[in-house]
Design an enzyme around this catalytic site. Structure first.
Site, short mmCIF file in Angstrom:
data_model
loop_
_atom_site.label_atom_id
_atom_site.label_comp_id
_atom_site.label_asym_id
_atom_site.label_seq_id
_atom_site.Cartn_x
_atom_site.Cartn_y
_atom_site.Cartn_z
N CYS A 178 -0.22 -2.63 0.82
CA CYS A 178 -0.33 -3.47 2.03
C CYS A 178 -0.14 -4.90 1.40
O CYS A 178 -0.91 -5.34 0.99
CB CYS A 178 -1.48 -3.35 2.82
SG CYS A 178 -1.64 -4.45 4.11
N GLU A 208 6.24 -2.41 5.73
CA GLU A 208 6.55 -1.82 4.47
C GLU A 208 8.33 -1.89 4.67
O GLU A 208 8.99 -1.95 5.60
CB GLU A 208 6.22 -0.26 4.39
CG GLU A 208 4.66 -0.16 4.57
CD GLU A 208 4.08 -0.87 2.89
OE1 GLU A 208 5.09 -1.05 2.18
OE2 GLU A 208 2.96 -0.62 2.82
#
Length: 220
Positions: free
Chosen positions: A2, A105
């Site tokens: 993350c 992502e």
């Protein structure tokens, strides 16, 4: 992992979603491109007897006892956070939540990396598990826990942030719970089927870019 997320929900919505007594320290500014090495919103007990508060921590974890050259990770893996010398004290005593409306992502595609936005299907806020520690400068610094990717998140990346289910928020924040096995029994991630994702503009690649348009679906 993350390394980028968005938080645009206002405090009242976050407070209702958390369903725990909470004090607010400061105003929230909508952010659609939150990057490491900045102050981010966290929910934590700043002291042993302190009430639960929503305030800020530096996204970069370096405990106060670490040397100047020590690493400053933004993530800690669930596999090692409870046993690593660098993280285990924070895992036992200084856990926090990082609210997010979703995270980004990048998927390799035709020689490029296409950003995707991952969030809940119902667009409710996510609560990412984190740890914090007092930094050498005296301020709080935090890291977001990551786990192997599950469900649709596996289509984009091999790892993902540890997003907690609603019933796990209170025990994760409970300073009386310190044991690894106890936490493993009572803390669970958000079910896979609640997540979705879509490709978004390459503009998110630049940390300076901001605004709700970053979340708009990219053309096929």
């Amino acid at each position: 992992m993350c390394g980028r997320f968005a938080l645009y929900s206002a405090y009242p919505r976050l407070s209702r979603a958390l369903r725990l007594p909470l004090e607010q320290a400061g105003e929230l500014t909508p952010r659609y491109n939150v990057v490491p090495g900045t102050w981010i919103t966290v929910v934590r007990h700043p002291g042993d007897e302190a009430p639960l508060v929503m305030d800020e921590a530096w996204w970069g974890y370096r405990p106060h006892w670490a040397r100047e050259a020590a690493p400053e990770p933004i993530n800690a893996t669930v596999e090692k956070v409870a046993t690593s010398r660098y993280f285990k004290a924070a895992f036992a005593h200084h856990r926090c939540l990082v609210p997010a409306d979703g995270w980004y992502e990048w998927l390799p595609l035709s020689g490029k990396k296409q950003p995707h936005f991952l969030c809940r299907k119902d667009r409710e806020p996510l609560w990412l598990a984190g740890i914090w520690s007092e930094r050498p400068d005296g301020g709080p610094g935090c890291a977001i826990l990551t786990e192997p990717a599950r469900g649709v998140a596996r289509e984009i990346h091999e790892r993902m942030p540890l997003a907690l289910g609603e019933e796990s928020l209170a025990p994760w924040l409970d300073p009386q719970l310190t044991g690894r096995e106890t936490l493993r029994r009572v803390v669970h991630h958000l079910p896979d089927e609640r997540l979705t994702h879509w490709p978004v503009s390459m503009r998110v690649n630049r940390p300076a870019n901001e605004g709700a348009e970053l979340l708009e679906p990219a053309p096929e």
